[in-house]
Write a protein that holds these residues in place. Structure first.
Motif, PDB file in Angstrom:
ATOM      1  N   ASP A 227       0.866  -1.172   0.000  1.00  0.00           N
ATOM      2  CA  ASP A 227       0.000   0.000   0.000  1.00  0.00           C
ATOM      3  C   ASP A 227       0.909   1.230   0.000  1.00  0.00           C
ATOM      4  O   ASP A 227       1.707   1.422   0.913  1.00  0.00           O
ATOM      5  CB  ASP A 227      -0.886  -0.015   1.254  1.00  0.00           C
ATOM      6  CG  ASP A 227      -1.705   1.244   1.394  1.00  0.00           C
ATOM      7  OD1 ASP A 227      -2.493   1.514   0.485  1.00  0.00           O
ATOM      8  OD2 ASP A 227      -1.526   1.960   2.400  1.00  0.00           O
ATOM      9  N   ASN A 234      -0.888  -4.785   1.299  1.00  0.00           N
ATOM     10  CA  ASN A 234      -2.268  -4.480   0.956  1.00  0.00           C
ATOM     11  C   ASN A 234      -3.167  -5.707   1.126  1.00  0.00           C
ATOM     12  O   ASN A 234      -2.739  -6.761   1.592  1.00  0.00           O
ATOM     13  CB  ASN A 234      -2.358  -3.910  -0.465  1.00  0.00           C
ATOM     14  CG  ASN A 234      -1.757  -4.845  -1.501  1.00  0.00           C
ATOM     15  OD1 ASN A 234      -1.763  -6.072  -1.339  1.00  0.00           O
ATOM     16  ND2 ASN A 234      -1.216  -4.294  -2.570  1.00  0.00           N
ATOM     17  N   ARG A 235      -4.408  -5.546   0.720  1.00  0.00           N
ATOM     18  CA  ARG A 235      -5.420  -6.592   0.896  1.00  0.00           C
ATOM     19  C   ARG A 235      -5.058  -7.871   0.141  1.00  0.00           C
ATOM     20  O   ARG A 235      -5.197  -8.977   0.676  1.00  0.00           O
ATOM     21  CB  ARG A 235      -6.762  -6.049   0.413  1.00  0.00           C
ATOM     22  CG  ARG A 235      -7.960  -6.934   0.694  1.00  0.00           C
ATOM     23  CD  ARG A 235      -9.215  -6.292   0.107  1.00  0.00           C
ATOM     24  NE  ARG A 235     -10.406  -7.061   0.407  1.00  0.00           N
ATOM     25  CZ  ARG A 235     -11.201  -6.844   1.449  1.00  0.00           C
ATOM     26  NH1 ARG A 235     -10.918  -5.872   2.297  1.00  0.00           N
ATOM     27  NH2 ARG A 235     -12.272  -7.587   1.648  1.00  0.00           N
ATOM     28  N   THR A 297      -5.950  -3.112   4.928  1.00  0.00           N
ATOM     29  CA  THR A 297      -6.909  -3.864   4.125  1.00  0.00           C
ATOM     30  C   THR A 297      -8.027  -3.007   3.537  1.00  0.00           C
ATOM     31  O   THR A 297      -8.625  -3.375   2.530  1.00  0.00           O
ATOM     32  CB  THR A 297      -7.536  -4.994   4.956  1.00  0.00           C
ATOM     33  OG1 THR A 297      -8.155  -4.418   6.118  1.00  0.00           O
ATOM     34  CG2 THR A 297      -6.467  -5.985   5.400  1.00  0.00           C
ATOM     35  N   ASP A 298      -8.347  -1.908   4.182  1.00  0.00           N
ATOM     36  CA  ASP A 298      -9.297  -0.942   3.627  1.00  0.00           C
ATOM     37  C   ASP A 298      -9.067   0.374   4.352  1.00  0.00           C
ATOM     38  O   ASP A 298      -8.279   0.425   5.313  1.00  0.00           O
ATOM     39  CB  ASP A 298     -10.754  -1.434   3.723  1.00  0.00           C
ATOM     40  CG  ASP A 298     -11.270  -1.525   5.154  1.00  0.00           C
ATOM     41  OD1 ASP A 298     -11.027  -0.603   5.943  1.00  0.00           O
ATOM     42  OD2 ASP A 298     -11.932  -2.518   5.483  1.00  0.00           O
ATOM     43  N   THR A 301      -9.299   0.043   8.204  1.00  0.00           N
ATOM     44  CA  THR A 301      -8.889  -1.190   8.882  1.00  0.00           C
ATOM     45  C   THR A 301      -7.428  -1.543   8.606  1.00  0.00           C
ATOM     46  O   THR A 301      -6.978  -1.484   7.465  1.00  0.00           O
ATOM     47  CB  THR A 301      -9.779  -2.370   8.434  1.00  0.00           C
ATOM     48  OG1 THR A 301     -11.147  -2.029   8.625  1.00  0.00           O
ATOM     49  CG2 THR A 301      -9.463  -3.628   9.215  1.00  0.00           C
ATOM     50  N   ASP A 366     -14.316  -7.106   6.708  1.00  0.00           N
ATOM     51  CA  ASP A 366     -15.291  -6.293   5.971  1.00  0.00           C
ATOM     52  C   ASP A 366     -16.554  -5.979   6.767  1.00  0.00           C
ATOM     53  O   ASP A 366     -17.286  -5.047   6.423  1.00  0.00           O
ATOM     54  CB  ASP A 366     -15.684  -6.996   4.670  1.00  0.00           C
ATOM     55  CG  ASP A 366     -14.512  -7.111   3.706  1.00  0.00           C
ATOM     56  OD1 ASP A 366     -13.618  -6.255   3.775  1.00  0.00           O
ATOM     57  OD2 ASP A 366     -14.492  -8.055   2.900  1.00  0.00           O
ATOM     58  N   SER A 519     -13.096   1.833  -6.836  1.00  0.00           N
ATOM     59  CA  SER A 519     -11.952   1.174  -6.210  1.00  0.00           C
ATOM     60  C   SER A 519     -11.834  -0.277  -6.636  1.00  0.00           C
ATOM     61  O   SER A 519     -10.745  -0.835  -6.669  1.00  0.00           O
ATOM     62  CB  SER A 519     -12.064   1.255  -4.681  1.00  0.00           C
ATOM     63  OG  SER A 519     -13.277   0.673  -4.261  1.00  0.00           O
ATOM     64  N   GLY A 550     -11.567   5.502  -3.953  1.00  0.00           N
ATOM     65  CA  GLY A 550     -10.576   4.449  -4.216  1.00  0.00           C
ATOM     66  C   GLY A 550      -9.181   4.977  -4.287  1.00  0.00           C
ATOM     67  O   GLY A 550      -8.910   6.158  -4.092  1.00  0.00           O
TER      68      GLY A 550
END
Length: 642
Positions: A227, A234-235, A297-298, A301, A366, A519, A550
């Protein structure tokens, strides 16, 4: 002399390639993981060996300048064997580290691995006396002995074992990593075999240096896993790493940090980008664990991995980290000189005790924390809300069988704020046990379990039937917006299936406007571009949904052929609270208009919003000022009453 120059060229090329790999790796600042250090060490070994061989060739070429040239050549040759002999064993260690297999090896097995290496190193160390590995005859002619054959056989054994370990961990590696390591095997073996068969061709070191460059680009380079804002993984990286750990049946703990008030803080402080807040949190988290154990992850989060083999008591370590995080969030944070109080909930969960699959983990990430939970650290009994996943999955399957799904519609209006433009179709699930479920909760589960196809087809069929009735056209609607799941459109023959459904109702395709979340659409521009182009050629329209939320909106806006760009409500709301937010809103609208795209703004809730957007030249509005999402019957009554 010609042979010497040929060898010098090989060694110079090897040195140049090796230096490139070392410098690039250090410039990328990716030297903190064990595998990074092993990779650099292999490069240093190859570089050092190339330098010693280059020196030997120069001395032999210009022997008349050196009083003790023969002695120096023998010294460099001795150092070469001493340093280069362990390279295959080091590579095995690298493979075990990359695949994670090293964690499962006992101390006894690790000692067994070292025995062949110690044997070959002993042969090299004693060679000046025994000549078991090589010797020089008259005229400084280099000759191999049986010991060198042993060294080659041991190296082959290490390489074969590394390949077996790779095969056993094949499913735990990404495709790029698999083939990069296989490429290393093949290229190195070719170089070694060529030099073994013809010692006058010095290809071994050069092949190793080229293969290391390949590893650097395909394995060590992690730009696609990082990220950019936080320097965390990242996710997608989380999914790959957890899947690898699950494949190997590793036990580990998850510490998941959810910032629960980031949107309200942005509005109050005037900060237009959540990344600025997350960056401050990231700086703190790096004091608790190395950055390669932390994932973003977002926007709200972050997640930390605590592996069992890294700590004496991983559960205690995870709880300690959670308490440190909780304590820090009780104090204020400073972003660009602005003091703010962030609220966060920290979840501590064990895999496989609390979380059994990757889908369970992604659901935990999520799913919003239930509002009735008043604690800031959740563990053990507090994680019962995770069992809701199974309940929601059951509700989805039963909903498809029993007809518990229903399509709602939220009207959209033209720039005058009076003329109806269309509506957005929104799915709802009415479950007898769980009550009304919203897409934010059940769509991620539907995507993970494969039910998303049935849900998306249901929505499209309902919209087509509504359009076939002729009511939307009589009310003046130009189109109905249908959200498109990227998971669905990645499938084979997706375009044909969509076209078949719409054709079966005999309606104009221009009446349907598909929406793709910005995104998500950034995940695969090339494939999505083909899908969008194909559907547009069939007469459908396309919108980019949630523009401004995004990470790659500029890329997707330029790359994908959208008719309408829907600006996310947060951009509009930020414009109310700060001058910077107003500048961002105006800039977005100006840029999109210059690109000849229509603009729809979401989240229009007041007359003031309408007046502001009208002045800026926005084409369409959507929001609670006009109507919340309502049923088809309610929509017809609403439109007639206006």
């Amino acid at each position: 002399m010609n042979d010497n120059l040929f060898h010098i060229a090989f060694y110079c090329a090897t040195i140049l390639v090796g230096l490139t790999a070392i410098i690039y790796t250090n410039l990328q600042k990716r030297t903190d993981r064990r595998q990074n250090r092993i990779f650099l060490f292999m490069n240093y070994v190859v570089l050092f060996n190339a330098i010693t061989c280059l020196c030997s060739e120069f001395i032999e070429l210009y022997r008349h300048f050196f009083l003790r040239g023969d002695g120096l050549i023998m010294l460099f040759q001795y150092v070469y064997f001493l340093v280069h002999t362990p390279i295959a064993a080091i590579f095995l260690y690298y493979v075990l580290t990359v695949t994670g297999s090293i964690r499962n090896k006992s101390v006894f097995s690790k000692i067994l691995y070292l025995i062949p290496l110690c044997l070959t190193e002993f042969l090299v160390l004693t060679n000046p006396v025994t000549h078991f590995v090589y010797y020089y005859s008259e005229g400084m002619q280099f000759n191999r002995s049986w010991g060198e054959i042993i060294i080659y056989l041991v190296s082959i054994a290490y390489t074969v074992f590394a390949f077996i370990c790779l095969m056993m961990s094949w499913n735990a590696l990404t495709r790029r990593r698999r083939w990069a390591i296989v490429y290393f095997f093949i290229l190195t073996i070719i170089g070694v075999v060529v030099q073994f068969l013809d010692i006058s061709i010095k290809s071994e070191l050069f092949a190793e240096s080229i293969a290391l460059i390949g590893l650097m680009l395909a394995v060590e380079n992690e730009d696609d896993r990082l990220d950019a804002e936080t320097d965390f993984y990242n996710r997608n990286a989380l999914k790959m790493d957890v899947e690898s750990l699950l494949t190997k049946k590793n036990v580990f703990y998850i510490v998941c940090v959810k910032i629960t008030n980031i949107d309200s803080v942005r509005r109050i402080t005037g900060l237009s980008n959540a990344d600025e807040i997350v960056q401050e949190v990231a700086v703190f988290l790096k004091t608790l664990l190395p950055r390669y154990y932390i994932y973003h992850t977002d926007p709200n989060t972050m997640l930390l991995l605590v592996k069992e083999d890294d700590f004496i008591n991983s559960e205690l370590e995870a709880l300690t980290i959670a308490e440190d995080i909780d304590c820090r969030f009780k104090s204020e944070w400073t972003v660009h000189g602005v003091q703010m109080k962030l609220s966060a909930v920290t979840i501590v969960a064990s895999i496989p005790m609390h979380i059994h699959t990757l889908a369970d983990l992604m659901y935990m990430i999520d799913t919003p924390v239930p509002k009735d939970i008043d604690r800031t650290i959740l563990r053990n009994g507090d994680l019962k809300f995770l069992t809701r996943r199974a309940e929601v999955e059951t509700a989805i399957t039963e909903g498809l069988k029993q007809g518990n799904f229903e399509v709602y519609y939220q009207p959209t209006y033209c720039s005058d704020g009076v003329t109806l433009h269309g509506a957005e179709a929104l799915i709802r699930l009415h479950d007898p046990k769980l009550g009304d479920l919203f897409p934010d909760e059940f769509i991620p589960i539907a995507e993970q379990t494969g039910y998303i196809d049935d849900i998306d087809d249901y929505v499209l069929n309902e919209v087509c039937a509504f359009l076939q009735s002729g009511e939307p056209t009589r009310l003046g609607m130009e189109c109905i917006n249908v959200n498109l799941s990227v998971v669905q459109c990645m499938q084979d023959k997706f375009v044909e299936r969509i076209r078949g459904i719409v054709d079966s109702y005999g309606i104009s395709k221009s009446l349907i406007n598909f929406e793709i979340t910005e995104s998500v659409s950034a995940s695969d521009y090339e494939l999505l571009s083909k899908v969008i182009t194909s559907l547009k050629e069939n007469g459908f329209q396309f919108s980019m949904d949630d523009y401004g939320t995004g990470y790659s909106n500029m890329h997707s806006l330029f790359s994908l052929s959208f008719d309408i760009v829907k600006i996310d409500k947060s951009i509009l709301w930020d414009a109310e609270n700060s001058e910077l937010g107003e500048i961002i809103l105006e800039s977005c609208i100006h840029m999109i208009k210059q690109m000849k795209r229509k603009i729809l703004v979401e989240g229009v809730e007041t007359k003031k919003h309408v007046e502001k957007l009208k002045k800026l030249g926005v084409d369409y509005y959507q929001g609670y000022f006009f109507s919340k999402p309502i049923t088809k019957t309610e929509l017809l009554s609403y439109c007639i009453s206006r």
